[in-house]
Scaffold this active site. Structure first.
Site, PDB file in Angstrom:
ATOM      1  N   ASP A 123       0.755  -1.154  -0.040  1.00 29.55           N
ATOM      2  CA  ASP A 123       0.041  -0.013  -0.117  1.00 29.55           C
ATOM      3  C   ASP A 123       0.926   1.357   0.099  1.00 29.55           C
ATOM      4  OD1 ASP A 123      -1.873  -2.192   0.365  1.00 29.55           O
ATOM      5  OD2 ASP A 123      -2.808  -1.297   2.071  1.00 29.55           O
TER       6      ASP A 123
ATOM      7  N   LYS B 240      -7.114  -4.469  -3.119  1.00 28.55           N
ATOM      8  CA  LYS B 240      -7.860  -5.171  -1.877  1.00 28.55           C
ATOM      9  C   LYS B 240      -8.748  -3.998  -1.800  1.00 28.55           C
ATOM     10  CE  LYS B 240      -4.293  -4.143   1.416  1.00 28.55           C
ATOM     11  NZ  LYS B 240      -4.799  -3.095   2.045  1.00 28.55           N
TER      12      LYS B 240
ATOM     13  N   CYS C 160      -1.915  -2.080   7.808  1.00 24.73           N
ATOM     14  CA  CYS C 160      -1.888  -3.164   6.485  1.00 24.73           C
ATOM     15  C   CYS C 160      -0.778  -3.965   6.793  1.00 24.73           C
ATOM     16  CB  CYS C 160      -1.917  -2.589   5.405  1.00 24.73           C
ATOM     17  SG  CYS C 160      -3.844  -1.676   5.384  1.00 24.73           S
TER      18      CYS C 160
END
Length: 197
Positions: free
Chosen positions: A9, A98, A149
């Site tokens: 990310d 995602k 994350c």
């Protein structure tokens, strides 16, 4: 062991001046790019994950608690959801996205982004399945954010049987004061945490 790097990310919305900035995000993006340039041969595969939200329900809030709900960020197809430019230029083997319709903190909830597929497409392979299909047995995890994350991705990697290492200097956290606890949690789950200290 066949080793993969999972870059979690690293997107403009999670870097300084983004919709949900993590202090140090820009520095992490540059540091990851430099690390890949110097150690590319160490990895059998390099993977990226991205938040790619369409309608993630209560994950988005106008009054976020910054634990379970957050300001709108990384909306699929917007500039803030793209890979950071320093990461986009790397020799990456596969991209995974995602969170189209869920919060999806872990990269192991992500599916491979297929060329020319619509932004709501979820037909790509799950990250864990892709890694196993490519003979990967160990993963290094870096990126944003270390306490959300990156943490979730590393925990899932270990639970799925991958030898897992978090390279802490190539991460940045939303709440730095929580990182000793996060590192303890990761180590208890069998994750190796590499730090500068």
């Amino acid at each position: 062991m066949s080793n993969a790097l999972i870059i979690v990310d690293v997107q403009p919305d999670f870097c300084e001046n983004g919709a949900l900035p993590v202090t140090g995000g820009e520095m992490v993006a540059s540091a990851i790019a430099s690390d890949v340039e110097s150690r590319r041969s160490h990895y059998a595969a390099i993977i990226t994950t991205q938040d790619w939200h369409i309608d993630p329900g209560e994950h988005f809030s106008s009054t976020p608690d910054f634990v379970d709900s957050w300001p709108v960020h990384c909306v699929a197809g917007t500039p803030g959801a793209e890979l950071h430019p320093a990461i986009a230029d790397l020799p990456v083997d596969a991209h995974f996205s995602k969170g189209r319709f869920t919060a999806a903190y872990s990269g192991f909830e992500a599916r491979e982004m297929l060329a020319q597929a619509p932004k709501d497409d979820e037909s790509g392979a799950l990250l864990g399945d892709w890694l196993r299909a490519h003979g990967i047995t160990s993963v290094d995890v870096v990126g944003l954010a270390a306490d959300h994350c990156v943490r979730a991705t590393a925990l899932d990697a270990a639970s799925q049987g991958f030898h897992t290492t978090v390279i802490a200097p190539l991460t940045a956290a939303v709440s730095r004061e929580h990182m000793p606890h996060v590192h303890d949690e990761l180590r208890a789950a069998g994750v190796t945490v590499l730090t500068l200290g």
